[in-house]
Write an enzyme that holds these catalytic residues in place. Structure first.
Site, PDB file in Angstrom:
ATOM      1  N   ASP A   1       0.795  -1.235   0.000  1.00  0.00           N
ATOM      2  CA  ASP A   1       0.000   0.000   0.000  1.00  0.00           C
ATOM      3  C   ASP A   1       0.824   1.280   0.000  1.00  0.00           C
ATOM      4  OD1 ASP A   1      -2.578  -1.145  -0.074  1.00  0.00           O
ATOM      5  OD2 ASP A   1      -2.363  -1.727   2.019  1.00  0.00           O
TER       6      ASP A   1
ATOM      7  N   ASP B   1      -6.097  -4.945  -6.249  1.00  0.00           N
ATOM      8  CA  ASP B   1      -5.877  -3.567  -5.785  1.00  0.00           C
ATOM      9  C   ASP B   1      -4.442  -3.102  -6.059  1.00  0.00           C
ATOM     10  OD1 ASP B   1      -7.513  -5.374  -4.322  1.00  0.00           O
ATOM     11  OD2 ASP B   1      -7.858  -3.924  -2.743  1.00  0.00           O
TER      12      ASP B   1
HETATM   13  N1  GLY Z   1      -7.238  -1.973  -1.073  1.00  0.00           N
HETATM   14  C1  GLY Z   1      -8.220  -2.339  -0.142  1.00  0.00           C
HETATM   15  C2  GLY Z   1      -9.617  -2.116  -0.584  1.00  0.00           C
HETATM   16  O1  GLY Z   1      -9.890  -1.773  -1.718  1.00  0.00           O
HETATM   17  O2  GLY Z   1     -10.471  -2.326   0.253  1.00  0.00           O
END
Ligand code: GLY
Length: 394
Positions: free
Chosen positions: A113, A175
């Site tokens: 992230d 993601d």
């Molecule tokens: N990247 C985490 C979500 O989209 O919840």
């Protein structure tokens, strides 16, 4: 005679448009940024030096996060977008302050992230101001993120933890496509081709392994770190392993559109168009997806404003890059989503909603976490979509 007739027609058209009372997109954008400016100025007073906004609980209480939470870059990023649109110097000062809070993160190598966190904050700060003090954290964090890449798997590892009941060795979630913007951007700024190659390789491996024949995406693919073979395809935040979790589809659309913009490689444009065409078929009438396209409770289920906002921003960009006959439909879908999000159903009034901008997002329904609440990334991508729309050629 014809001129008189045409003038009459033009006047009639103008009169009808006035009578219909439909707000123009430019009026809508002014209205939303006015609310955003007021909400986020108040939001800042809720924060400490080491906290960021996260959400609101079911009793309406504000929830903050520490700086390591994956969403910490969205608040400073939204402040930069509000500053970009309004030119408000007080908002710029808040954007600078909240971006600098995240400097401590640049060496955080514990998950993927870092790309989200540093690109939305420092990436926007550098893009908008050109101030060199923002450059070093971009480079340092991109190099730290790149260390999570393995040439054996061809992807960046998303998480180091393993959820209860799972058996992951090298989990990668869809993601993760979003983190590539930070890597590729740093590759361009600092002339570091390795960072670009890692981003391209991750996008290629994900294209090969994360998608079903209908261009929906699995949430999580687990790899064998020794051989690079796929071990399993599953979900964490979606309805089932075989379902299309809405935000995952949004990350996929945005990720491949962004990779085409960054690299110019046609394979990413085709992938984005195929995902977009699947979404055009499956979105509900108002364009706001249910939290999972395959939930068994539709139509009595939660919508996810965050997925709609991410999609809207991506659809707008894709409409400017694509030569597909559907490019007009991409833009029309984005406009429909924006109009729904800017309605009373989704848009908060100033002073409400714990000073978040949008209502009704879903974090993780299977995890019973953040269900039907405001979330910072819904706000961020909504503002980005409006900015992108406002910059379209006439
Ligand atoms: N990247 C985490 C979500 O989209 O919840």
């Amino acid at each position: 005679m014809n001129r008189i007739k045409n003038t009459g027609l033009i006047l009639l058209t103008a009169l009808l448009a006035g009578c219909s009372g439909e707000e123009t997109m430019s009026e809508l954008t002014d209205r939303v940024f006015d609310i955003a400016e007021r909400q986020y100025t108040m939001m800042d007073t809720r924060l400490k030096d080491d906290t960021m906004p996260r959400s609101m609980d079911s009793e309406g209480n504000f929830i903050d996060s520490n700086l390591r939470w994956w969403c910490s870059g969205f608040f400073p990023g939204s402040l930069w977008y509000i500053y970009e649109y309004t030119g408000n110097e007080h908002i710029r000062a808040l954007a600078e302050k909240n971006t600098e809070k995240l400097d401590v993160l640049k060496i955080k190598g514990t998950d993927h992230d870092l790309g989200f966190q540093m690109n939305c904050s420092f990436g926007n700060a550098y893009r908008i101001t050109g101030d060199e003090r923002y450059a070093e954290p971009i480079r340092t964090s991109a190099e730290v993120l790149a260390k999570r890449f393995s040439p054996v798997t061809g992807v960046i590892k998303s998480w180091d933890f393993v959820n209860k009941g799972r058996d992951w060795k090298y989990p990668v979630i869809i993601d993760n496509m979003m983190n590539l913007e930070h890597l590729y951007n740093a590759g361009i700024i600092f002339g570091l081709d390795t960072l670009k190659t890692i981003a391209l390789t991750h996008a290629n491996t994900t294209m090969a392994n994360h998608f079903r024949p209908d261009y929906t995406s699995w949430h999580l693919v687990d790899y064998d770190p020794e051989t690079g073979k796929v071990r399993s395809k599953e979900t964490v935040q979606g309805f089932s392993d075989s379902s299309a979790w809405a935000r995952g589809q949004a990350w996929a659309l945005y990720g491949y559109t962004m990779m085409f913009r960054m690299s110019g490689y046609d394979c990413y444009l085709s992938q984005a168009e195929n995902i977009a065409d699947m979404l055009l078929e499956r979105l509900p009438e108002d364009g706001i997806p249910y939290w999972d396209f395959d939930s068994d409770r539709i139509p009595d289920d939660y919508r996810d404003a965050s997925a709609a906002a991410i999609m809207a921003s991506a659809f707008i960009e894709l409409s400017t890059l694509s030569n597909s006959p559907k490019k007009t439909a991409y833009l029309e879908t984005a406009e429909k989503q924006i109009r729904a999000l800017a309605s009373d159903e989704y848009l908060a009034n100033p002073g409400e909603n714990c000073n978040f901008i949008l209502k009704h997002s879903v974090g993780s329904l299977p995890g019973n976490s953040e269900v039907d609440v405001p979330l910072t990334y819904a706000d961020y991508y909504f503002l980005e979509a409006l900015l992108r729309y406002s910059r379209l050629p006439e």
